[in-house]
Design a protein around this motif. Structure first.
Motif, PDB file in Angstrom:
ATOM      1  N   VAL A  36     -21.975 -11.585  17.359  1.00  0.00           N
ATOM      2  CA  VAL A  36     -20.622 -11.039  17.492  1.00  0.00           C
ATOM      3  C   VAL A  36     -19.625 -12.118  17.079  1.00  0.00           C
ATOM      4  CG1 VAL A  36     -18.882 -10.124  19.091  1.00  0.00           C
ATOM      5  CG2 VAL A  36     -21.301  -9.500  19.372  1.00  0.00           C
ATOM      6  N   ALA A  37     -18.824 -11.802  16.063  1.00  0.00           N
ATOM      7  CA  ALA A  37     -17.785 -12.748  15.640  1.00  0.00           C
ATOM      8  C   ALA A  37     -16.587 -12.604  16.560  1.00  0.00           C
ATOM      9  CB  ALA A  37     -17.376 -12.458  14.200  1.00  0.00           C
ATOM     10  N   ARG A  38     -15.951 -13.737  16.874  1.00  0.00           N
ATOM     11  CA  ARG A  38     -14.842 -13.724  17.823  1.00  0.00           C
ATOM     12  C   ARG A  38     -13.732 -14.660  17.371  1.00  0.00           C
ATOM     13  NH1 ARG A  38     -14.620 -13.145  23.901  1.00  0.00           N
ATOM     14  NH2 ARG A  38     -12.999 -14.555  24.638  1.00  0.00           N
ATOM     15  N   GLY A  39     -12.496 -14.148  17.423  1.00  0.00           N
ATOM     16  CA  GLY A  39     -11.338 -14.990  17.133  1.00  0.00           C
ATOM     17  C   GLY A  39     -10.808 -15.526  18.445  1.00  0.00           C
ATOM     18  N   ALA A  40      -9.622 -15.035  18.860  1.00  0.00           N
ATOM     19  CA  ALA A  40      -9.036 -15.513  20.107  1.00  0.00           C
ATOM     20  C   ALA A  40      -9.429 -14.639  21.294  1.00  0.00           C
ATOM     21  CB  ALA A  40      -7.518 -15.556  19.971  1.00  0.00           C
ATOM     22  N   GLY A  41     -10.196 -13.585  21.038  1.00  0.00           N
ATOM     23  CA  GLY A  41     -10.626 -12.722  22.137  1.00  0.00           C
ATOM     24  C   GLY A  41      -9.496 -11.883  22.729  1.00  0.00           C
ATOM     25  N   THR A  42      -8.442 -11.654  21.946  1.00  0.00           N
ATOM     26  CA  THR A  42      -7.312 -10.875  22.470  1.00  0.00           C
ATOM     27  C   THR A  42      -7.492  -9.379  22.279  1.00  0.00           C
ATOM     28  OG1 THR A  42      -6.215 -11.183  20.351  1.00  0.00           O
ATOM     29  CG2 THR A  42      -5.603 -12.693  22.128  1.00  0.00           C
ATOM     30  N   ASN A  43      -8.599  -8.971  21.639  1.00  0.00           N
ATOM     31  CA  ASN A  43      -8.667  -7.559  21.286  1.00  0.00           C
ATOM     32  C   ASN A  43      -8.872  -6.679  22.506  1.00  0.00           C
ATOM     33  OD1 ASN A  43     -11.256  -5.808  21.141  1.00  0.00           O
ATOM     34  ND2 ASN A  43     -11.907  -7.921  20.803  1.00  0.00           N
ATOM     35  N   LEU A  44      -8.363  -5.463  22.381  1.00  0.00           N
ATOM     36  CA  LEU A  44      -8.249  -4.541  23.515  1.00  0.00           C
ATOM     37  C   LEU A  44      -9.324  -3.470  23.495  1.00  0.00           C
ATOM     38  CD1 LEU A  44      -4.436  -4.480  23.101  1.00  0.00           C
ATOM     39  CD2 LEU A  44      -5.501  -4.956  25.307  1.00  0.00           C
ATOM     40  N   SER A  45     -10.342  -3.638  22.649  1.00  0.00           N
ATOM     41  CA  SER A  45     -11.342  -2.583  22.537  1.00  0.00           C
ATOM     42  C   SER A  45     -12.751  -3.074  22.841  1.00  0.00           C
ATOM     43  CB  SER A  45     -11.281  -1.967  21.129  1.00  0.00           C
ATOM     44  OG  SER A  45     -11.322  -2.996  20.154  1.00  0.00           O
ATOM     45  N   LEU A  79      -3.459  17.396  17.264  1.00  0.00           N
ATOM     46  CA  LEU A  79      -2.158  17.264  16.580  1.00  0.00           C
ATOM     47  C   LEU A  79      -2.287  16.613  15.199  1.00  0.00           C
ATOM     48  CD1 LEU A  79       0.080  16.120  19.600  1.00  0.00           C
ATOM     49  CD2 LEU A  79       0.122  18.354  18.466  1.00  0.00           C
ATOM     50  N   GLY A  80      -3.512  16.379  14.751  1.00  0.00           N
ATOM     51  CA  GLY A  80      -3.694  15.762  13.432  1.00  0.00           C
ATOM     52  C   GLY A  80      -3.634  14.248  13.485  1.00  0.00           C
ATOM     53  N   GLY A  81      -3.885  13.681  14.646  1.00  0.00           N
ATOM     54  CA  GLY A  81      -3.811  12.229  14.803  1.00  0.00           C
ATOM     55  C   GLY A  81      -5.160  11.555  14.675  1.00  0.00           C
ATOM     56  N   THR A  82      -5.191  10.300  15.102  1.00  0.00           N
ATOM     57  CA  THR A  82      -6.417   9.522  14.981  1.00  0.00           C
ATOM     58  C   THR A  82      -6.610   8.659  16.234  1.00  0.00           C
ATOM     59  OG1 THR A  82      -7.571   7.874  13.634  1.00  0.00           O
ATOM     60  CG2 THR A  82      -5.194   7.743  13.652  1.00  0.00           C
ATOM     61  N   LEU A  83      -7.871   8.333  16.522  1.00  0.00           N
ATOM     62  CA  LEU A  83      -8.246   7.653  17.759  1.00  0.00           C
ATOM     63  C   LEU A  83      -7.693   6.238  17.889  1.00  0.00           C
ATOM     64  CD1 LEU A  83     -12.046   8.580  18.035  1.00  0.00           C
ATOM     65  CD2 LEU A  83     -10.157   9.544  19.382  1.00  0.00           C
ATOM     66  N   SER A  84      -7.424   5.616  16.757  1.00  0.00           N
ATOM     67  CA  SER A  84      -6.924   4.246  16.839  1.00  0.00           C
ATOM     68  C   SER A  84      -6.055   3.890  15.653  1.00  0.00           C
ATOM     69  CB  SER A  84      -8.086   3.255  16.928  1.00  0.00           C
ATOM     70  OG  SER A  84      -7.565   1.937  16.935  1.00  0.00           O
ATOM     71  N   GLY A  85      -4.930   3.269  15.946  1.00  0.00           N
ATOM     72  CA  GLY A  85      -4.019   2.820  14.901  1.00  0.00           C
ATOM     73  C   GLY A  85      -4.172   1.353  14.579  1.00  0.00           C
ATOM     74  N   GLU A  86      -4.569   0.560  15.599  1.00  0.00           N
ATOM     75  CA  GLU A  86      -4.620  -0.881  15.360  1.00  0.00           C
ATOM     76  C   GLU A  86      -5.513  -1.659  16.320  1.00  0.00           C
ATOM     77  OE1 GLU A  86      -0.425  -1.767  15.526  1.00  0.00           O
ATOM     78  OE2 GLU A  86      -0.335  -1.575  17.693  1.00  0.00           O
ATOM     79  N   HIS A  87      -6.087  -0.992  17.329  1.00  0.00           N
ATOM     80  CA  HIS A  87      -6.946  -1.720  18.271  1.00  0.00           C
ATOM     81  C   HIS A  87      -8.436  -1.543  17.972  1.00  0.00           C
ATOM     82  CE1 HIS A  87      -3.588  -1.634  21.584  1.00  0.00           C
ATOM     83  NE2 HIS A  87      -3.244  -2.293  20.501  1.00  0.00           N
ATOM     84  N   GLY A  88      -8.780  -0.531  17.209  1.00  0.00           N
ATOM     85  CA  GLY A  88     -10.186  -0.289  16.900  1.00  0.00           C
ATOM     86  C   GLY A  88     -10.869   0.601  17.931  1.00  0.00           C
ATOM     87  N   ILE A  89     -12.112   0.936  17.652  1.00  0.00           N
ATOM     88  CA  ILE A  89     -12.881   1.860  18.486  1.00  0.00           C
ATOM     89  C   ILE A  89     -13.631   1.093  19.576  1.00  0.00           C
ATOM     90  CG2 ILE A  89     -14.744   3.565  18.490  1.00  0.00           C
ATOM     91  CD1 ILE A  89     -12.113   4.476  17.133  1.00  0.00           C
TER      92      ILE A  89
END
Lengths: 466, 466
Positions: free
Chosen positions: B76-85, B417-427
């Motif tokens: 698992v690659a890791r940067g600063a670990g700030t991701n929310l997913s 509504l025609g949207g998507t599960l994630s805009g910027e945090h990932g699945i």
């Protein structure tokens, strides 16, 4: 391909009847005279397809693909056939799908700043409809008056405005796609942001019809700029132009277009009476800036000053739309002018980092001298995208050998400078042999692997760059 | 995972020695106290890795991947670990690659308007370095002061400025990637245009570390806007804000940011003394416009007028940088403020077409009432990107059941509504179970197929959305 091989893949009667039942008499063609007009595109080679089909709906495309998949019939999707890389012809026989009857703008959705269109919609038609509502669809390939959105998506078409506004990829928000086996999928949608799963939308853009048949496209629109200003700067050497472009780019000015033409092209236009240039004009830069009224004036003055400082012998700024049209006339007349002086034209498409533009233009001059060829250079200079125009005769075998060598050496140089084999025309037939210059065998294997995932029977535009 | 299973995949001594030989003592960690700090990210679940490795070069990453591939060790690659997913933790054990030592800006190339960076470069560091040279790197995730470019690429990070400037994907021109088996490939380069082969660059962006390990990124820079203007508009209802945003967007105005906060968030900030809002402020819109000096003034006035016409109870425009900072203060204090009032925070990430923003916000309110939860709404409203903040306690099993139901119903509505599960945090971990809402089984199969092409042994961030 030998005749025996061709016979084998010719469509048998039963399959023809099955397809005709889906498409109707006016949607299925096998007569030689009908096929003839689908045997060529804007590239130089011809291949007669076994059939041409003209579906009216995604549903029909899906039903056709089910038959094609079952029977292993090759399929090539085709828009207006304007592409310059041989991607709209049936290289290995099979059927051409033409989208002339799927040419409706389904929706212009101002609230979400997007348009939903069928693949057969002509680029300029969409631009005009968007403009009526105060919106802008920027990608403007030279063939925009006839080329279609489906073709633009397949080749990730660019155009002069790409320097400021990007290419087709930057506007595709979603796709409806018929897969090789006829199943229909949707990717993306009306949201600008989307990071849900792999980005299949952008994988399909530029895939040259090898991964699926696009049947609907959702395109982002942007607000129409208030004003535009056109300038034409004449220089006494192409090196000066290239240096000027490089200076404009690194100064952080972003014109809408930065079109370069070299002496060979200027002479051709002069010779056929296409425009009146002073005798010391050996290279030209056509510049457009856009934005607010005030900012356009300022940007125009800045760019004009840049040109003068770097040796421009003349800088004209259009004050009216008529004057702008007159300045664009030279650029627009190039294609027609060249065909008056040469039997065949090969329009190449290479990109180098902008900083390498002067080097690359010089190198093209050296190579054309070395191989004794007449090569003019047009460039979307602001993004380092060069279109060397090789004026030749494809029936002259000896000259064509020199052309081949020229092209090979040129792409070798392009890659050495950190460039890429294609900016907006695609790989297609012409450049598959150079893929090894740009990509490692492993990278090509990844691409082949992706192709197999989407099209295990290899029926979609086969014989392409993979 | 049971302890017996964990033991099985624990690294044996011989492999440890082999890895230590590549990385040195200061690049390889297996002590529990070292592993602990890599066992969580900004999502709510913890998994202790078997080892943490900290390479210094692409070469080292390649050598490590060869070992991992041979031995079937998960990576698992890791940067600063700030991701929310939950994308930066070792869900199935194995090794974390940390990029803290590959954190150099290798080049800022003004002539080609790009930067070449290692994955561990902090987003804000790049922004500052670019700014010094008059250039701009727009993507600005909330965590930009600590998050890294590698993580931004893996998750296709956005941020408030995405409404005008797009997301990370729009700036990635090229990548160096170590494949699952250790082979190094390069995609793209320093050219803006590129339609040579499949677009592997953009396939890798947003692939959540499942297709390859990015070891170098070439990023497009743009000219720095001359001026910025910040406005804060307070409304008495969130519906008014949503309608105002929709009106601004369809009028063809493109602010740099359009940040929305609802009453729940405002109350939290007020309660902890984070900002002083009038009592009738129930929703807020933080707006930034940028461009030329003159155009910024004009845009600001236009936007302010829009807000007032649609019922804003107060509109403040910053005249100085200090005032602008003060207006931003409320937005910036949200995270800290919320943690003062709740033990756990789940930041969701959903996108709907902008036109559906009012509907979706209303619906979130209804659902939080239905499930008796405290949910505040933050939104990058201009691109329909909502971040419902669920204030809860992950240790309260009964409440977490309601949270689960809320999230499920919310994403069902988003997709409807025609949207998507994630805009910027990932699945990541959180939303894999909802993929079936957005994608057909066939589409997921295509993604799984692509995954197999890149990573046949499934060692790269396994247990992800596929």
């Amino acid at each position: 391909m030998k005749q025996e091989e061709r016979d084998k893949i010719m469509l048998d009667r039963k399959i023809q009847d099955e397809l005709r039942a889906v498409l109707g008499e006016d949607g299925f063609f096998v007569d030689p005279e009908d096929l003839a007009s689908y045997s060529y595109d804007a590239f130089v080679r011809e291949f007669t397809p076994d059939a041409v089909i003209v579906p009216r709906s995604t549903e029909e495309v899906s039903r056709i693909m089910k038959v094609a998949h079952r029977e292993g019939i090759k399929i090539v999707a085709r828009g207006a056939g304007t592409n310059l890389s041989g991607n709209a012809v049936a290289r290995q026989g099979g059927m051409i799908i033409s989208f002339t009857r799927m040419n409706r703008i389904l929706e212009i959705d101002i609230r979400n700043r997007c348009a939903v269109v069928q693949p057969g919609v002509v680029n300029l038609v969409l631009q005009k409809e968007a403009k009526k509502r105060g919106f802008f669809y920027p990608p403007d390939p030279a063939s925009m008056a006839v080329c279609t959105i489906g073709g633009n998506v397949a080749l990730n078409a660019g155009g002069p405005r790409a320097v400021k506004y990007g290419v087709t990829r930057d506007y595709v928000m979603g796709l409806e796609v018929v897969l090789a086996d006829g199943e229909i999928i949707r990717t993306g949608g009306k949201t600008v942001k989307n990071v849900s799963g792999y980005d299949l939308t952008r994988l399909l853009v530029g895939s040259e019809g090898t991964l699926g048949i696009v049947t609907e496209v959702t395109l982002r629109l942007i607000p129409l700029p208030q004003a535009t200003k056109t300038l034409l700067a004449l220089f006494s050497s192409v090196e000066e132009v290239a240096e000027t472009v490089s200076a404009i780019v690194s100064a952080g000015i972003v014109p809408t277009t930065l079109e370069l033409m070299d002496r060979v092209i200027i002479d051709v236009i002069r010779d056929v009476g296409g425009a009146n240039f002073p005798p010391n004009a050996a290279a030209l830069l056509l510049i457009e800036v856009d934005g607010d009224e005030e900012s356009v004036e300022k940007q125009g003055q800045k760019v004009a000053a840049f040109c003068r400082e770097r040796g421009a012998v003349q800088v004209d700024a259009a004050e009216t739309q008529e004057e702008a049209d007159r300045l664009w006339q030279a650029r627009r007349s190039v294609g027609g002018a060249i065909y008056k002086v040469t039997p065949s034209l090969l329009v190449e498409d290479a990109v180098v980092p902008v900083s390498e533009l002067p080097v690359m233009i010089r190198r093209i001059g050296e190579l054309s001298k070395k191989y004794n060829l007449k090569v003019g250079v047009l460039a979307h200079a602001g993004d380092g995208n060069l279109h060397p125009d090789i004026m030749t005769d494809v029936k002259n075998a000896e000259e064509m050998e020199r052309v081949e060598k020229f092209i090979h050496d040129m792409y070798e140089e392009v890659i050495a400078l950190g460039g890429t084999l294609s900016g907006e025309h695609g790989i297609g037939i012409g450049k598959e042999k150079y893929m090894g210059l740009e990509f490692s065998e492993r990278t090509l294997d990844l691409m082949r692997g992706i192709k197999r995932v989407f099209d295990p029977k290899n029926i979609l535009n086969p014989g392409s760059f993979l």
